[in-house]
Design a protein around this motif. Structure first.
Motif, PDB file in Angstrom:
ATOM      1  N   ASN A  73      44.372  44.156  43.472  1.00  0.00           N
ATOM      2  CA  ASN A  73      43.671  43.669  44.655  1.00  0.00           C
ATOM      3  C   ASN A  73      43.682  42.146  44.689  1.00  0.00           C
ATOM      4  OD1 ASN A  73      40.836  42.646  45.781  1.00  0.00           O
ATOM      5  ND2 ASN A  73      41.422  44.511  46.872  1.00  0.00           N
ATOM      6  N   GLY A  74      43.906  41.587  45.881  1.00  0.00           N
ATOM      7  CA  GLY A  74      44.011  40.142  46.023  1.00  0.00           C
ATOM      8  C   GLY A  74      42.759  39.411  45.580  1.00  0.00           C
ATOM      9  N   GLN A  75      41.591  39.972  45.841  1.00  0.00           N
ATOM     10  CA  GLN A  75      40.350  39.311  45.462  1.00  0.00           C
ATOM     11  C   GLN A  75      40.207  39.233  43.947  1.00  0.00           C
ATOM     12  OE1 GLN A  75      36.801  41.032  47.148  1.00  0.00           O
ATOM     13  NE2 GLN A  75      35.712  39.108  47.008  1.00  0.00           N
ATOM     14  N   SER A  76      40.625  40.293  43.252  1.00  0.00           N
ATOM     15  CA  SER A  76      40.567  40.294  41.789  1.00  0.00           C
ATOM     16  C   SER A  76      41.497  39.239  41.211  1.00  0.00           C
ATOM     17  CB  SER A  76      40.943  41.681  41.251  1.00  0.00           C
ATOM     18  OG  SER A  76      40.051  42.665  41.716  1.00  0.00           O
ATOM     19  N   LEU A  77      42.697  39.128  41.772  1.00  0.00           N
ATOM     20  CA  LEU A  77      43.635  38.106  41.314  1.00  0.00           C
ATOM     21  C   LEU A  77      43.098  36.703  41.564  1.00  0.00           C
ATOM     22  CD1 LEU A  77      47.269  39.260  42.233  1.00  0.00           C
ATOM     23  CD2 LEU A  77      46.359  38.734  39.969  1.00  0.00           C
ATOM     24  N   LEU A  78      42.473  36.511  42.722  1.00  0.00           N
ATOM     25  CA  LEU A  78      41.913  35.204  43.048  1.00  0.00           C
ATOM     26  C   LEU A  78      40.803  34.840  42.060  1.00  0.00           C
ATOM     27  CD1 LEU A  78      41.705  32.754  44.926  1.00  0.00           C
ATOM     28  CD2 LEU A  78      40.132  34.082  46.352  1.00  0.00           C
ATOM     29  N   ARG A  79      39.931  35.775  41.780  1.00  0.00           N
ATOM     30  CA  ARG A  79      38.846  35.510  40.839  1.00  0.00           C
ATOM     31  C   ARG A  79      39.390  35.168  39.457  1.00  0.00           C
ATOM     32  NH1 ARG A  79      34.652  40.468  42.298  1.00  0.00           N
ATOM     33  NH2 ARG A  79      33.796  39.556  44.217  1.00  0.00           N
ATOM     34  N   PHE A  80      40.375  35.936  39.005  1.00  0.00           N
ATOM     35  CA  PHE A  80      40.958  35.671  37.687  1.00  0.00           C
ATOM     36  C   PHE A  80      41.622  34.296  37.650  1.00  0.00           C
ATOM     37  CE2 PHE A  80      44.826  35.618  35.091  1.00  0.00           C
ATOM     38  CZ  PHE A  80      44.266  35.776  33.830  1.00  0.00           C
ATOM     39  N   GLY A  81      42.397  33.983  38.685  1.00  0.00           N
ATOM     40  CA  GLY A  81      43.099  32.705  38.713  1.00  0.00           C
ATOM     41  C   GLY A  81      42.144  31.525  38.689  1.00  0.00           C
ATOM     42  N   LEU A  82      41.070  31.603  39.477  1.00  0.00           N
ATOM     43  CA  LEU A  82      40.108  30.494  39.528  1.00  0.00           C
ATOM     44  C   LEU A  82      39.296  30.390  38.239  1.00  0.00           C
ATOM     45  CD1 LEU A  82      38.853  30.879  43.210  1.00  0.00           C
ATOM     46  CD2 LEU A  82      40.418  29.155  42.302  1.00  0.00           C
ATOM     47  N   LEU A  83      38.948  31.538  37.636  1.00  0.00           N
ATOM     48  CA  LEU A  83      38.233  31.526  36.362  1.00  0.00           C
ATOM     49  C   LEU A  83      39.110  30.935  35.264  1.00  0.00           C
ATOM     50  CD1 LEU A  83      35.924  32.310  34.451  1.00  0.00           C
ATOM     51  CD2 LEU A  83      36.943  34.604  34.302  1.00  0.00           C
ATOM     52  N   PHE A  84      40.372  31.369  35.204  1.00  0.00           N
ATOM     53  CA  PHE A  84      41.294  30.860  34.194  1.00  0.00           C
ATOM     54  C   PHE A  84      41.542  29.367  34.398  1.00  0.00           C
ATOM     55  CE2 PHE A  84      45.746  31.182  32.194  1.00  0.00           C
ATOM     56  CZ  PHE A  84      45.219  30.985  30.923  1.00  0.00           C
ATOM     57  N   PHE A  85      41.604  28.947  35.661  1.00  0.00           N
ATOM     58  CA  PHE A  85      41.795  27.523  35.950  1.00  0.00           C
ATOM     59  C   PHE A  85      40.615  26.708  35.431  1.00  0.00           C
ATOM     60  CE2 PHE A  85      41.604  23.712  38.586  1.00  0.00           C
ATOM     61  CZ  PHE A  85      42.920  23.278  38.536  1.00  0.00           C
ATOM     62  N   MET A 178      35.656  28.102  41.673  1.00  0.00           N
ATOM     63  CA  MET A 178      35.527  29.458  41.140  1.00  0.00           C
ATOM     64  C   MET A 178      34.354  30.185  41.781  1.00  0.00           C
ATOM     65  SD  MET A 178      34.766  30.611  37.205  1.00  0.00           S
ATOM     66  CE  MET A 178      33.092  29.941  37.342  1.00  0.00           C
ATOM     67  N   MET A 179      33.233  29.497  41.947  1.00  0.00           N
ATOM     68  CA  MET A 179      32.057  30.123  42.557  1.00  0.00           C
ATOM     69  C   MET A 179      32.325  30.490  44.010  1.00  0.00           C
ATOM     70  SD  MET A 179      29.078  27.670  40.923  1.00  0.00           S
ATOM     71  CE  MET A 179      27.813  28.432  41.913  1.00  0.00           C
ATOM     72  N   CYS A 180      33.026  29.608  44.729  1.00  0.00           N
ATOM     73  CA  CYS A 180      33.367  29.911  46.130  1.00  0.00           C
ATOM     74  C   CYS A 180      34.276  31.132  46.205  1.00  0.00           C
ATOM     75  CB  CYS A 180      34.061  28.707  46.769  1.00  0.00           C
ATOM     76  SG  CYS A 180      32.990  27.281  47.036  1.00  0.00           S
ATOM     77  N   GLY A 181      35.264  31.192  45.335  1.00  0.00           N
ATOM     78  CA  GLY A 181      36.194  32.321  45.344  1.00  0.00           C
ATOM     79  C   GLY A 181      35.562  33.610  44.876  1.00  0.00           C
ATOM     80  N   TRP A 182      34.595  33.508  43.979  1.00  0.00           N
ATOM     81  CA  TRP A 182      33.977  34.705  43.419  1.00  0.00           C
ATOM     82  C   TRP A 182      33.176  35.476  44.466  1.00  0.00           C
ATOM     83  CZ3 TRP A 182      35.353  36.159  38.640  1.00  0.00           C
ATOM     84  CH2 TRP A 182      34.700  37.265  38.085  1.00  0.00           C
ATOM     85  N   PHE A 183      32.545  34.745  45.371  1.00  0.00           N
ATOM     86  CA  PHE A 183      31.693  35.384  46.372  1.00  0.00           C
ATOM     87  C   PHE A 183      32.380  35.495  47.740  1.00  0.00           C
ATOM     88  CE2 PHE A 183      28.759  33.444  43.309  1.00  0.00           C
ATOM     89  CZ  PHE A 183      28.053  34.576  42.924  1.00  0.00           C
TER      90      PHE A 183
END
Length: 294
Positions: A73-85, A178-183
């Motif tokens: 899922n795109g949202q899961s990938l986005l969360r992972f990418g921003l967290l890893f960043f 990351m917080m913006c992308g998470w929510f």
């Protein structure tokens, strides 16, 4: 027929996250060679490696993301990418020598490649189909703004604060992104890919090679300016002038974009591209002649 809204919460947040990511990358890239030389004691060549290895990581991240888009899922990938960043951005604060810092840059670039790839994909899904060109154009403004403001802020802060302060500032922006992308609620639609494994034909399109080579040459020149401008500015006593170089760059991009876009629609791409190549070449020449700030 009533137009669907373009400026949705999702579109504005994705544009903001994209701005912060590009901003952090270019801010750091404008000072990273000086940090490597002064704080890590590297050679000029090693400093160039520290600057360039980020792009290798970003390229790998993009390829991996392309393979995963059909499964995750795109949202899961986005969360992972921003967290890893954000996690890899925290590593900048640690000082364990050249090899550790180069690895940090590689991993940070990898995370950047994941995040920016999925953001670009999600933006296309959030833009109304009948306004896709308009929406992508506005989204690209976030990159143009970050391209000028990021190096400006980096060169402005460099003589006024320590490198650790700059790294902490970028870490805070990474956490905010990351917080913006998470929510953020994004479409759950997956991107179809022909197979589950990577083939050379999935990475290269022969029709795109000519324009890709042109972009490679031009960005190679610009990246050389970006990576070494801090050293050049110190050598020629141009710290203040160098920082404003990117502000002027951003303003000209924002002013020229709508004009050249309409001109290309009316007269074709050649009317825009060839004068642009010539102006770009002419613009590079004076940089080698400056010796003192005005």
């Amino acid at each position: 027929m009533e137009k669907r809204s373009l400026w949705t919460k999702e579109f504005m947040m994705l544009s903001s996250i994209n701005f912060f990511l590009i901003f952090m990358y270019l801010l750091l890239n404008s000072i990273i060679t000086l940090y490597a030389l002064n704080e890590l004691g590297t050679t000029t060549g090693q400093a160039g490696v520290v600057a360039g290895i980020f792009i290798i990581g970003a390229l790998v991240g993009r390829l991996v993301t392309g393979m995963l888009l059909s499964k995750v899922n795109g949202q899961s990938l986005l969360r992972f990418g921003l967290l890893f960043f954000a996690l890899t951005m925290a590593l900048y604060i640690l000082d364990f020598g050249f090899v550790f810092f180069a690895l940090t840059r590689l991993l940070n670039g990898f995370a950047m490649g994941i995040a920016t790839t999925i953001i670009g994909t999600i933006v296309v899904l959030t833009i109304p189909e009948e306004r896709s060109g308009e929406g992508i154009g506005y989204f690209a403004v976030s990159t143009a703004l970050a391209t000028g403001i990021g190096p400006f802020v980096g060169l402005f802060l460099m003589p006024r604060t320590g490198f650790t302060t700059i790294f902490i500032f970028c870490l805070l922006l990474a956490v905010l992104s990351m917080m913006c992308g998470w929510f953020l609620s994004v479409p759950s639609k997956k991107i179809n890919t022909p197979t589950s494994y990577l083939k050379w034909t999935h990475m290269f399109e022969r029709k795109a090679l000519p324009i890709s080579l042109l972009i490679l040459v031009m960005t190679f020149c610009f990246s050389s300016i970006l990576s070494y401008i801090s050293l050049f500015a110190i050598e020629r006593n141009l710290i203040t002038a160098a920082s404003y170089f990117f502000i002027v760059y951003t303003l000209t991009v924002l002013v020229s974009r709508p004009v050249t876009g309409r001109l290309m629609d009316q007269r074709g791409p050649d009317v825009v591209m060839y004068p642009a190549f010539l102006l770009f070449a002419v613009e590079l020449m004076p940089l080698s002649f400056y010796s003192l700030a005005c």
